[in-house]
Write a protein that holds these residues in place. Sequence first.
Motif, PDB file in Angstrom:
ATOM      1  N   TYR A 189      49.951  36.291  44.150  1.00 26.34           N
ATOM      2  CA  TYR A 189      51.280  35.670  45.147  1.00 26.34           C
ATOM      3  C   TYR A 189      50.276  34.196  45.625  1.00 26.34           C
ATOM      4  O   TYR A 189      51.445  32.938  45.689  1.00 26.34           O
ATOM      5  CB  TYR A 189      51.671  36.483  45.991  1.00 26.34           C
ATOM      6  N   PHE A 190      49.050  33.617  45.685  1.00 26.93           N
ATOM      7  CA  PHE A 190      48.581  32.610  45.586  1.00 26.93           C
ATOM      8  C   PHE A 190      48.496  31.413  44.412  1.00 26.93           C
ATOM      9  O   PHE A 190      47.804  30.848  44.698  1.00 26.93           O
ATOM     10  CB  PHE A 190      47.865  32.430  46.692  1.00 26.93           C
ATOM     11  N   TYR A 191      49.024  32.149  43.298  1.00 28.28           N
ATOM     12  CA  TYR A 191      48.815  31.620  42.464  1.00 28.28           C
ATOM     13  C   TYR A 191      50.237  30.902  41.845  1.00 28.28           C
ATOM     14  O   TYR A 191      50.923  31.837  41.723  1.00 28.28           O
ATOM     15  CB  TYR A 191      48.847  32.390  40.880  1.00 28.28           C
ATOM     16  N   PHE A 192      49.244  29.563  41.590  1.00 31.64           N
ATOM     17  CA  PHE A 192      50.564  28.228  41.875  1.00 31.64           C
ATOM     18  C   PHE A 192      50.808  27.828  40.522  1.00 31.64           C
ATOM     19  O   PHE A 192      51.752  27.092  40.181  1.00 31.64           O
ATOM     20  CB  PHE A 192      50.084  27.315  42.940  1.00 31.64           C
TER      21      PHE A 192
ATOM     22  N   ILE B 198      57.485  26.293  45.794  1.00 31.24           N
ATOM     23  CA  ILE B 198      57.093  26.620  47.585  1.00 31.24           C
ATOM     24  C   ILE B 198      58.012  26.273  48.004  1.00 31.24           C
ATOM     25  O   ILE B 198      58.544  24.832  48.022  1.00 31.24           O
ATOM     26  CB  ILE B 198      55.737  26.176  47.932  1.00 31.24           C
ATOM     27  N   ALA B 343      46.702  27.760  58.499  1.00 34.78           N
ATOM     28  CA  ALA B 343      46.086  28.791  57.788  1.00 34.78           C
ATOM     29  C   ALA B 343      45.214  29.697  58.925  1.00 34.78           C
ATOM     30  O   ALA B 343      44.161  30.595  58.057  1.00 34.78           O
ATOM     31  CB  ALA B 343      44.950  27.836  56.793  1.00 34.78           C
ATOM     32  N   GLY B 361      49.330  30.092  54.647  1.00 33.67           N
ATOM     33  CA  GLY B 361      47.989  29.713  54.580  1.00 33.67           C
ATOM     34  C   GLY B 361      47.540  28.731  53.245  1.00 33.67           C
ATOM     35  O   GLY B 361      47.455  27.683  52.947  1.00 33.67           O
ATOM     36  N   GLU B 362      47.323  29.650  52.031  1.00 31.25           N
ATOM     37  CA  GLU B 362      46.465  28.195  50.969  1.00 31.25           C
ATOM     38  C   GLU B 362      48.129  27.188  50.955  1.00 31.25           C
ATOM     39  O   GLU B 362      47.850  26.112  49.623  1.00 31.25           O
ATOM     40  CB  GLU B 362      46.291  28.929  49.616  1.00 31.25           C
ATOM     41  N   GLU B 363      49.348  28.024  50.809  1.00 30.58           N
ATOM     42  CA  GLU B 363      49.808  27.031  50.491  1.00 30.58           C
ATOM     43  C   GLU B 363      50.219  26.356  51.028  1.00 30.58           C
ATOM     44  O   GLU B 363      50.786  24.568  50.401  1.00 30.58           O
ATOM     45  CB  GLU B 363      51.642  27.557  50.416  1.00 30.58           C
ATOM     46  N   ASP B 385      43.503  27.596  40.547  1.00 35.74           N
ATOM     47  CA  ASP B 385      43.790  28.633  39.764  1.00 35.74           C
ATOM     48  C   ASP B 385      43.131  29.328  38.577  1.00 35.74           C
ATOM     49  O   ASP B 385      43.187  30.842  38.917  1.00 35.74           O
ATOM     50  CB  ASP B 385      45.514  28.294  39.590  1.00 35.74           C
ATOM     51  N   LYS B 388      41.027  31.181  40.992  1.00 36.47           N
ATOM     52  CA  LYS B 388      41.704  33.064  41.366  1.00 36.47           C
ATOM     53  C   LYS B 388      41.457  33.897  40.592  1.00 36.47           C
ATOM     54  O   LYS B 388      41.830  35.151  39.880  1.00 36.47           O
ATOM     55  CB  LYS B 388      42.808  32.192  41.812  1.00 36.47           C
TER      56      LYS B 388
END
Lengths: 246, 416
Positions: A189-192, B198, B343, B361-363, B385, B388
Amino acid sequence: MNKKVVPFIVIALGIGLFAILAASRGFAVTLGAFFTIGIFSFLYKDNPYYKFSEALFVGISAGYWFVSLFWQQMYSKLFSQVAEAYQHTFVNGGGWDDRWMMLVGGVLGVMMLMRLFPKIGWISRWPLAVIVGATAGLYFINYFVSNGINQIGATIAPLQQYGKDGSLDWWASISQFLLVVGTLSGLVYFYFSKEHKGAFGGVAKIGIWTLMLTFGASFGYTVMSRMSLLIGRMDYLVSTWLGLVK
Amino acid sequence: MSRKTLPIIIILAMAITAGAAFAQIDTTAEIPDSTIAVTAVSQRLPIAPAPVSSVTAKDTPNDAGKSITINWDLSPDDLGGRKNVAKYIVLRGTSPTGTFDTVGSATAGMHSVSDAQAVDGVDYVYKVVAISSVLTPEGDEIFAPAESGLSNVVHSSGQWFHLVRMARIFPWVLVIGIAVLFFINAAKKGKKLYVRPIAGLVEVEQAVGRATEMGRKLVYVPGTQDMDNVQTLAGVTILGRIAKLAAEYDAQIDVPVSRSLVMVTAREVVKEAYLNVGRPDAFNEDIVRYITDDQFGYAAALDGLFVREKPATIFYMGAFYAESLILAETGNTIGAIQIAGTAMPAQLPFFVAACDYTLIGEELFAASAYLSSEAKLLGSLKGQDVAKVLMLIVAVVGVILATFNVINIADWFKIG
């Protein structure tokens, strides 16, 4: 009765009631109750009683924090530390003392005050740059370890979990499976760099559902802790102030 | 018996009982700092275990100092022999012939203790006392000690680098660093870097526009923490972009803050935003104003501001604690569009419940890159990314290997 007189009568009655309660229950306790009710009165609507309580709360707390910060930071971390360093180095002849480093913070603080002088106000940007840069650098490792490395390390475990007697523990295994799926889908989900569409979007949806379920549980838990705060204030009013509950 | 003699008899009886109880007190029940003594209650005395051997002391590695780790070989009577070791007491002295103080203890079976009360640069020697104990029928505990020889002389010191951390984190930092630099370079060369939309951020422009159209304020709350919190940094960065929009639209922006340093930084950011859009005349230092450091004093002031001035839009971007719901709920009751980002896991549920959009959070950290489209921020986001994806792959492979009992790589992620 003249409408203009009503507020004065209300205030006079209030002062009288306050005086009676202060005499019987104690001045400090009654003052605390007076402002507690003042803040609670906001639940009805914004009113002069709330405004008065709010203004006093904000003003007193700002002053309190100023004094508190002076003694906690300026005095205990700068003045007294530097004085001790001076004692160590010059009076006792003990050589270099690490506490001299506190002067760096002191100098940065003085530089910050330069913004009071418009011509050299630019100097105040330097301590800001130090704070922002140092914060980013110091917290990079902390956040990377706590939010990244530790999470991945805790996720890596066999999906099948066994009990103490060596038999398959179904609940622990299901729990571990949910942990792995929740963590990894949350990461997706937090992969942008990719839009949440198709199979990728499906996994991301599992991730956001996991987050929402967690938030729901957290919401209930925190609301209960807020209820305990409310109960604390009610207890103050009913027991400590009015003495209705022993 | 006369009434006058009764109290005297009672007092005498109490005194005798107290005296008897006092005589029963085992003075070795608590081990004194400097010596271990045993009361001569010979018929109940436990047998002392064999002493421990090979007591060694070393400066605890990879720490900030003030700690010495003491190791020893277990008493032969601990796991084997008489099996009568109850615990170990660690004593510390500054010279072999001086007094020794207790600085730690360990249960039977343990062979290491850290002395976290050491003064850096001071030489110490240690000895370890193996202790057995028995309980008397009266419930008293009697100890029998066996003292070891002295350890080597040691002093504590701090290290600049945590070598274990470095070994386990450095490869990740290296990969992420290279990825970030690569993407920053690519962005600078004009390559378009994609960042997914977003929801909360897409609405930022509309929210600012709404405040302009309604002729009402937009309030920006950058959290309640200081500049040493990365969330506040992110919040202040986003403020720059929103202040820019406000300056372009000629919207009235209000930034009440709870920390003096945040006030100074936010003023710089807002001033720069107004300068960048060519409207330095519209900038006023009072746009960013200090309220109070006190958490609930700040919340009370903001609640009052919300209901009196009824802002059209409220942004909450930064680190929040218990004030989050108080603020968001009040903002909700006045009908403001609310966009939050934090966050803080415990506060996110409240923002999700009470705000129109929430950056989770990370947004929050991605928001500044998304809004500004600056090469450095976008490159940094893309580099993260990459990290991740790597973590995802490592985790999936790690779980598969652990499930099929090939190897458990979880230990590779344990940071000391």
